[in-house]
Design an enzyme around this catalytic site. Structure first.
Site, PDB file in Angstrom:
ATOM      1  N   MET A  66       0.336  -0.982  -0.036  1.00 61.50           N
ATOM      2  CA  MET A  66       0.000  -0.052   0.236  1.00 61.50           C
ATOM      3  C   MET A  66       0.739   1.161   0.347  1.00 61.50           C
ATOM      4  O   MET A  66       0.755   2.389  -0.567  1.00 61.50           O
ATOM      5  CB  MET A  66      -0.663  -0.476   1.459  1.00 61.50           C
ATOM      6  CG  MET A  66      -2.223  -1.159   1.385  1.00 61.50           C
ATOM      7  SD  MET A  66      -2.243  -1.164   2.095  1.00 61.50           S
ATOM      8  CE  MET A  66      -1.776  -1.569   4.428  1.00 61.50           C
TER       9      MET A  66
ATOM     10  N   GLY B 186       2.230   7.336   3.001  1.00 58.82           N
ATOM     11  CA  GLY B 186       1.818   6.656   3.982  1.00 58.82           C
ATOM     12  C   GLY B 186       0.507   5.695   4.960  1.00 58.82           C
ATOM     13  O   GLY B 186      -0.462   5.679   4.449  1.00 58.82           O
TER      14      GLY B 186
ATOM     15  N   ILE C 277       8.412  -2.477   2.118  1.00 57.74           N
ATOM     16  CA  ILE C 277       6.808  -3.595   2.134  1.00 57.74           C
ATOM     17  C   ILE C 277       7.506  -4.930   2.478  1.00 57.74           C
ATOM     18  O   ILE C 277       8.819  -5.666   1.915  1.00 57.74           O
ATOM     19  CB  ILE C 277       6.757  -4.044   0.295  1.00 57.74           C
ATOM     20  CG1 ILE C 277       5.893  -3.021  -0.333  1.00 57.74           C
ATOM     21  CG2 ILE C 277       5.299  -5.100   0.043  1.00 57.74           C
ATOM     22  CD1 ILE C 277       4.601  -1.937   0.794  1.00 57.74           C
TER      23      ILE C 277
ATOM     24  N   GLU D 199      -5.879  -7.057  11.520  1.00 56.96           N
ATOM     25  CA  GLU D 199      -3.944  -6.945  11.048  1.00 56.96           C
ATOM     26  C   GLU D 199      -3.394  -6.954  12.591  1.00 56.96           C
ATOM     27  O   GLU D 199      -2.682  -6.454  12.762  1.00 56.96           O
ATOM     28  CB  GLU D 199      -3.974  -6.231  10.672  1.00 56.96           C
ATOM     29  CG  GLU D 199      -2.400  -5.261   9.671  1.00 56.96           C
ATOM     30  CD  GLU D 199      -2.802  -4.361   8.866  1.00 56.96           C
ATOM     31  OE1 GLU D 199      -3.610  -4.481   7.419  1.00 56.96           O
ATOM     32  OE2 GLU D 199      -1.432  -3.962   8.388  1.00 56.96           O
TER      33      GLU D 199
ATOM     34  N   ARG E 107      23.417 -11.174  38.063  1.00 57.87           N
ATOM     35  CA  ARG E 107      23.828 -10.206  37.862  1.00 57.87           C
ATOM     36  C   ARG E 107      24.332  -9.605  38.839  1.00 57.87           C
ATOM     37  O   ARG E 107      22.872  -9.969  39.926  1.00 57.87           O
ATOM     38  CB  ARG E 107      24.148  -9.506  37.056  1.00 57.87           C
ATOM     39  CG  ARG E 107      24.516  -7.657  36.829  1.00 57.87           C
ATOM     40  CD  ARG E 107      25.843  -8.122  36.753  1.00 57.87           C
ATOM     41  NE  ARG E 107      26.401  -6.959  35.972  1.00 57.87           N
ATOM     42  CZ  ARG E 107      27.004  -6.855  35.183  1.00 57.87           C
ATOM     43  NH1 ARG E 107      28.196  -7.829  34.911  1.00 57.87           N
ATOM     44  NH2 ARG E 107      28.466  -6.113  35.325  1.00 57.87           N
TER      45      ARG E 107
ATOM     46  N   GLU F 289      -0.231   7.343  15.738  1.00 55.59           N
ATOM     47  CA  GLU F 289      -1.437   8.950  16.137  1.00 55.59           C
ATOM     48  C   GLU F 289      -2.574   8.339  15.168  1.00 55.59           C
ATOM     49  O   GLU F 289      -4.180   9.196  15.589  1.00 55.59           O
ATOM     50  CB  GLU F 289      -0.689   9.740  15.440  1.00 55.59           C
ATOM     51  CG  GLU F 289       0.596  10.481  16.027  1.00 55.59           C
ATOM     52  CD  GLU F 289       1.353   9.135  16.266  1.00 55.59           C
ATOM     53  OE1 GLU F 289       1.835   8.401  15.299  1.00 55.59           O
ATOM     54  OE2 GLU F 289       2.433   9.039  16.840  1.00 55.59           O
TER      55      GLU F 289
HETATM   56  C1  FAD Z   1       9.214  -2.028   8.806  1.00 55.00           C
HETATM   57  C2  FAD Z   1       8.529  -1.239   8.376  1.00 55.00           C
HETATM   58  C3  FAD Z   1       6.900  -2.656   7.659  1.00 55.00           C
HETATM   59  C4  FAD Z   1       6.415  -1.656   7.078  1.00 55.00           C
HETATM   60  N1  FAD Z   1       5.788  -2.802   5.842  1.00 55.00           N
HETATM   61  C5  FAD Z   1       4.075  -2.810   4.811  1.00 55.00           C
HETATM   62  C6  FAD Z   1       3.877  -3.411   3.939  1.00 55.00           C
HETATM   63  O1  FAD Z   1       4.026  -4.395   4.232  1.00 55.00           O
HETATM   64  N2  FAD Z   1       3.310  -2.771   3.627  1.00 55.00           N
HETATM   65  C7  FAD Z   1       2.904  -1.510   3.429  1.00 55.00           C
HETATM   66  O2  FAD Z   1       2.239  -1.243   2.931  1.00 55.00           O
HETATM   67  N3  FAD Z   1       3.467  -0.777   4.207  1.00 55.00           N
HETATM   68  C8  FAD Z   1       4.505  -1.094   4.690  1.00 55.00           C
HETATM   69  N4  FAD Z   1       4.685  -0.339   5.760  1.00 55.00           N
HETATM   70  C9  FAD Z   1       4.507   0.750   5.747  1.00 55.00           C
HETATM   71  C10 FAD Z   1       3.753   1.839   6.920  1.00 55.00           C
HETATM   72  O3  FAD Z   1       2.814   1.037   7.228  1.00 55.00           O
HETATM   73  C11 FAD Z   1       3.553   3.458   7.491  1.00 55.00           C
HETATM   74  O4  FAD Z   1       5.537   3.693   7.527  1.00 55.00           O
HETATM   75  C12 FAD Z   1       2.938   3.832   8.307  1.00 55.00           C
HETATM   76  O5  FAD Z   1       1.525   3.164   7.487  1.00 55.00           O
HETATM   77  C13 FAD Z   1       2.843   5.203   8.283  1.00 55.00           C
HETATM   78  O6  FAD Z   1       3.006   5.894   6.760  1.00 55.00           O
HETATM   79  P1  FAD Z   1       4.516   6.903   6.710  1.00 55.00           P
HETATM   80  O7  FAD Z   1       5.648   6.170   6.931  1.00 55.00           O
HETATM   81  O8  FAD Z   1       3.908   7.784   4.921  1.00 55.00           O
HETATM   82  O9  FAD Z   1       4.403   8.025   7.933  1.00 55.00           O
HETATM   83  P2  FAD Z   1       2.954   9.650   7.123  1.00 55.00           P
HETATM   84  O10 FAD Z   1       2.185   8.945   6.747  1.00 55.00           O
HETATM   85  O11 FAD Z   1       3.951  10.245   6.457  1.00 55.00           O
HETATM   86  O12 FAD Z   1       3.041  10.125   8.746  1.00 55.00           O
HETATM   87  C14 FAD Z   1       4.486  10.197   9.359  1.00 55.00           C
HETATM   88  C15 FAD Z   1       4.106  11.182  10.956  1.00 55.00           C
HETATM   89  O13 FAD Z   1       2.860  11.928  10.607  1.00 55.00           O
HETATM   90  C16 FAD Z   1       2.335  11.649  11.760  1.00 55.00           C
HETATM   91  N5  FAD Z   1       0.604  11.538  11.062  1.00 55.00           N
HETATM   92  C17 FAD Z   1       0.399  11.219   9.020  1.00 55.00           C
HETATM   93  N6  FAD Z   1      -1.487  11.614   9.893  1.00 55.00           N
HETATM   94  C18 FAD Z   1      -1.837  12.281  10.447  1.00 55.00           C
HETATM   95  C19 FAD Z   1      -2.558  12.369  11.041  1.00 55.00           C
HETATM   96  N7  FAD Z   1      -3.976  12.740  10.205  1.00 55.00           N
HETATM   97  N8  FAD Z   1      -3.236  12.760  12.559  1.00 55.00           N
HETATM   98  C20 FAD Z   1      -2.016  12.803  13.464  1.00 55.00           C
HETATM   99  N9  FAD Z   1      -0.547  12.284  12.996  1.00 55.00           N
HETATM  100  C21 FAD Z   1      -0.435  11.933  11.783  1.00 55.00           C
HETATM  101  C22 FAD Z   1       1.649  10.010  11.623  1.00 55.00           C
HETATM  102  O14 FAD Z   1       1.311   9.273  12.926  1.00 55.00           O
HETATM  103  C23 FAD Z   1       3.691  10.247  11.880  1.00 55.00           C
HETATM  104  O15 FAD Z   1       4.201  10.202  12.825  1.00 55.00           O
HETATM  105  C24 FAD Z   1       6.382  -0.449   6.281  1.00 55.00           C
HETATM  106  C25 FAD Z   1       6.830   0.236   7.790  1.00 55.00           C
HETATM  107  C26 FAD Z   1       8.417  -0.184   7.746  1.00 55.00           C
HETATM  108  C27 FAD Z   1       8.818   0.913   8.409  1.00 55.00           C
END
Ligand code: FAD
Length: 385
Positions: free
Chosen positions: A131, A137, A163, A248, A274, A373
């Site tokens: 996704m 994200g 992913i 999930e 320890r 969040e």
């Molecule tokens: C190790 C790992 C494995 C993963 N595996 C998968 C996978 O298999 N498939 C997949 O599709 N994705 C996967 N992800 C992605 C993961 O689901 C996303 O990183 C996550 O959903 C957050 O999206 P972003 O990183 O784009 O952060 P952003 O959406 O850019 O968010 C950044 C910060 O802003 C905050 N924020 C964003 N919107 C709001 C709001 N409306 N209100 C308050 N705060 C907000 C967030 O909470 C976060 O703290 C993986 C990520 C990691 C690190």
């Protein structure tokens, strides 16, 4: 407190999964450590897990599974991988069983079930769910990966990142925009298969923790995906994604509680052995209070998770309760592994100790599966705010 969630059949399954972990994952030669250094679990381990009956338990028997639509088996796998300190191996398996499989079971037409379910249960077809994109994200509806209908194909262009199982994956459930003029209603799910022209498994990303887990970038350039690979109906992808989220999130929350239990166990062993100032460090009142708090908070979280598991089985786990479980238990995991690491002193910072790996592995659970969040947004909205 005595847990009442499991029956004998689950405990038998637990015992055989433990044997599998000892033999095939931990291994006398420290196999898991090799996978952590390599950044990936070898594909053949999925086939071994399939042979042992630890993949696709819910796949109907006629398609090669156990026909056991009972999430308690999935929970056993999450628990045992955490307790054994091999969480980043467990992540690939729970992603396959708990997160990807439900899409195939719920939305595949019969010919698709024939094509894919057997391989998913045997471990010959490893799955992933894509996704997240480099630019989005949390705000999934803003995704830009495009699938344009062209006769009996969709032509897919775009990129995904982070992913899980991204390098190993044979079948990627890909979230695409089939109608870019719409937000949620423009999203569909396509199954993209390894080897399709224009589909590239990109970089295996270098992460803070979860080192044995392959987390990758995927790219799609003019990929011709047959219409027969559409999951369910066009434009319904977001609805499908949302309907699978409670399971999930429960999967992530349950593993987080098991990670707390594992950390507590390792730390109790350590503080009994320890010595400092002529006494075991566990006998200082501060250590005792810290561990008493961890034990209490973990037990309370465990009771909530077991209750959520029953709700899920009854088809009644609400998005709000699943979001509560996910944010609360993963925040707890963060606090617990941090305090347990502190009680290990300098050794806690050494990767030879499971608590150090658990600390690094834990950080991401507050981010993936929907950042915490966003979980609070879901709970907050349910209060009418
Ligand atoms: C190790 C790992 C494995 C993963 N595996 C998968 C996978 O298999 N498939 C997949 O599709 N994705 C996967 N992800 C992605 C993961 O689901 C996303 O990183 C996550 O959903 C957050 O999206 P972003 O990183 O784009 O952060 P952003 O959406 O850019 O968010 C950044 C910060 O802003 C905050 N924020 C964003 N919107 C709001 C709001 N409306 N209100 C308050 N705060 C907000 C967030 O909470 C976060 O703290 C993986 C990520 C990691 C690190």
């Amino acid at each position: 407190m005595r847990r009442t969630l499991f029956e004998d059949v689950h405990e038998d399954f637990r015992a055989s999964f433990r044997t599998f972990l000892t033999r095939e994952v931990i291994g006398e030669e420290g196999r898991y450590g090799e996978w952590e250094r390599a950044g990936i679990v070898p594909r053949e381990v999925f086939a071994l897990a399939g042979r042992g009956g630890f993949l696709g338990m819910a796949v109907p028997e006629r398609h090669g599974g156990a026909g056991a639509e009972d999430f308690r088996f999935n929970l056993v796998i999450g628990e045992e991988t955490q307790l054994a300190g091999v969480g980043s191996f467990g992540l690939g398996i729970t992603l396959h069983n708990d997160i990807c499989l439900p899409y195939f079971l719920s939305y595949c037409a019969e010919p698709q079930r024939e094509r894919w379910l057997g391989g998913i249960a045997s471990g010959e077809l490893i799955t992933a769910l894509a996704m997240t994109e480099p630019g989005i994200g949390s705000d999934l509806a803003a995704m830009t990966t495009r699938a344009r209908r062209d006769g009996d194909h969709y032509v897919v262009d775009g990129a995904k990142t982070f992913i899980t199982n991204g390098i190993n994956a044979d079948l990627v459930i890909l979230a695409v925009k089939t109608d870019p003029s719409e937000r949620h209603r423009g999203i569909s799910l396509l199954v993209v298969e390894r080897g399709m022209e224009g589909f590239e498994h990109g970089r295996n990303l270098d992460k803070l923790g979860q080192h044995a887990q392959d987390t990758a970038e995927l790219s799609f350039t003019d990929v011709h995906v047959p219409v027969e690979n559409l999951l369910g109906e066009e434009g319904q992808g977001f609805r499908y994604l949302v309907s699978n989220l409670p399971q999930e999130r429960l999967s992530i929350a349950a593993s987080a509680v098991s990670a707390c239990e594992a950390a507590l166990g390792w730390t109790l062993d350590y503080v009994r052995e320890r010595q400092a100032f002529g006494q075991p460090i566990g006998s200082f009142q501060h250590s005792r209070f810290t561990l008493a708090q961890i034990r209490s908070e973990t037990d309370i979280a465990r009771a909530y998770i077991d209750r959520c598991a029953l709700e899920l089985s009854a088809g009644e786990l609400t998005p709000e309760d699943a979001a509560t479980a996910k944010w609360w238990c993963t925040e707890l995991q963060g606090r617990v592994v941090d305090r347990c690491l502190q009680l290990h002193g300098g050794y806690g910072y050494m990767l030879d100790y499971p608590i150090a790996r658990a600390y690094a592995d834990a950080r991401v659970t507050r981010i993936y599966g929907g950042a915490n969040e966003i979980m609070l947004e879901i709970v907050g909205r349910s209060l009418g705010l």
